[in-house]
Design an enzyme around this catalytic site. Structure first.
Site, mmCIF file in Angstrom:
data_model
loop_
_atom_site.group_PDB
_atom_site.id
_atom_site.type_symbol
_atom_site.label_atom_id
_atom_site.label_comp_id
_atom_site.label_asym_id
_atom_site.label_seq_id
_atom_site.Cartn_x
_atom_site.Cartn_y
_atom_site.Cartn_z
ATOM 1 N N LYS A 133 -11.931 82.344 29.392
ATOM 2 C CA LYS A 133 -11.591 81.050 28.815
ATOM 3 C C LYS A 133 -12.120 79.973 29.741
ATOM 4 C CE LYS A 133 -9.148 79.501 25.198
ATOM 5 N NZ LYS A 133 -9.067 80.122 23.861
ATOM 6 N N GLY A 193 -3.769 74.839 11.322
ATOM 7 C CA GLY A 193 -2.540 74.673 10.556
ATOM 8 C C GLY A 193 -2.730 74.269 9.115
ATOM 9 N N GLY A 234 -3.420 70.765 12.197
ATOM 10 C CA GLY A 234 -4.787 70.335 12.474
ATOM 11 C C GLY A 234 -5.789 71.365 12.021
ATOM 12 N N LYS A 235 -6.684 71.782 12.935
ATOM 13 C CA LYS A 235 -7.800 72.659 12.574
ATOM 14 C C LYS A 235 -7.355 73.948 11.892
ATOM 15 C CE LYS A 235 -10.165 72.889 16.515
ATOM 16 N NZ LYS A 235 -11.305 73.208 17.420
#
Length: 374
Positions: A88, A193, A190-191
């Site tokens: 990450k 959800g 958002g993206k």
């Protein structure tokens, strides 16, 4: 700086949350780039994980977030059946202020310098268009646009995978995989959800939402008038009467001592990474009789999608793999029941076994080559 380094080094070398293979601090003063790339494991293959662009309260918080997120990616990729390790990256700063083409290109050069040990993608604060820019400097960028040889928005299959996890949770708890008639609270639309809300409505669920961005809430309410209810904030959402499922779909740490005690839901299943604020929360959930679908299991649809870019993207192939999240989630619930442990611990055991088997196979192969050489 000494205090920050001591804290990070303690986590990296002396705690169970550490054990990472490599942590790279990246800086490009010309563009203002400050980034951390954390590679947790390459036992199964190159470390794949997204890039988070966020205004952290401190540099130490950014490094610790990269450590936690990369470790979660190792487990996620292992349970998704991918031949990929976990990594990450975080870029430190407010993306609305700091993000620029120059910065993204500089970041791409750092990714390229790792020679394929780390493969990046989108995360909070980064988007498909950003990966297109990063990919101009490195071959190890996924989540690109279809026009640039990529799969596009990975949030589509992330939401689909979470929905499969919810269906498995319903099957395990209520004996039926449908969400029809169930009240589901989605924190963060958002993206990912907002795609999840679409699946829930199609399946006949009653949906309650919240988001810190009013425009995100308004988008859904305008699209589905009278079909979705909104509440002021997450504190209100977790206390909604009659809530069956709570879906954290924003930033991590959503499940803490206070949240668990206040939850009315019988199931927690959402898209956010690192939902458990600290060790022990999974036991608190179990003690309250709340079924927890481990986040890194159910939100793996996105990583399945971006990983497929490495072999030439095929959406139907990816969706078929993401559908298996239903079976994997049920397997974890069964293992948890058989071993008398929380689902999060069961998921960890399964993932750790796969990584251990891969390390053992590599070691055996190395020994065999050494014997042949001698």
């Amino acid at each position: 700086m000494t205090e920050m380094t001591d804290g990070v080094l303690h986590t990296l070398f002396r705690t169970e949350q550490g054990g990472h293979e490599q942590v790279v601090l990246c800086q490009d003063r010309a563009s203002g780039l400050k980034a951390v790339i954390a590679i947790h494991s390459t036992a199964l293959g190159p470390a794949l994980g997204g890039t988070r662009f966020h205004a952290y309260a401190s540099d130490e918080e950014a490094v610790l977030d990269a450590l936690n997120l990369s470790r979660g990616m190792s487990y996620k990729n292992a349970l998704a059946g991918l031949d990929l390790g976990g990594g990450k990256a975080v870029i430190i700063g407010d993306p609305d202020v700091l993000k620029s083409e120059e910065l993204l290109l500089a970041y791409g050069r750092f990714v390229e310098s790792l020679g394929g040990r780390y493969v990046t993608a989108c995360d909070v604060g980064t988007y498909v268009a950003d990966m297109d820019v990063v990919a101009r400097e490195t071959r190890w960028a996924t989540g690109r646009s279809p026009e640039n040889g990529g799969a596009g928005d990975s949030s589509v299959l992330t939401a689909f995978g979470v929905f499969q996890g919810m269906r498995a949770s319903a099957q395990h708890l209520w004996g039926d995989p449908t969400l029809r008639g169930r009240k589901v609270g989605v924190a963060g639309v958002g993206k990912v959800g907002h795609h999840l809300v679409e699946h829930l409505l199609e399946d006949g669920a009653e949906v309650v939402i919240t988001d810190v961005r009013e425009e995100s809430v308004r988008r859904i309410l305008d699209k589905h008038p009278g079909k979705v209810t909104a509440v002021a904030d997450t504190e209100a959402l977790i206390r909604v009467e009659g809530l069956d499922i709570y879906a954290p779909c924003a930033l991590g740490g959503a499940l803490n001592d206070e949240t668990v005690n206040a939850l009315t839901a019988k199931v927690v299943c959402g898209a956010a990474n690192n939902q458990l604020a600290h060790p022990g929360v999974e036991k608190d959930l179990a003690d309250r009789g709340i079924l927890y679908a481990p986040d890194y299991v159910v939100n793996a649809g996105g990583v399945i999608q971006v990983a497929d870019e490495l072999q030439g993207f095929d959406f139907d192939r990816c969706k078929a793999k993401a559908t298996k999240i239903f079976d994997t989630t049920l397997e974890i619930f069964a293992r948890a029941k058989a071993d008398g442990i929380p689902p999060a611990a069961a998921a960890d055991r399964i993932a750790e076994q796969r990584m251990a088997d891969a390390r053992a196979a590599k070691a055996a192969k190395g020994s065999s080559r050494a014997a042949d050489a001698s």
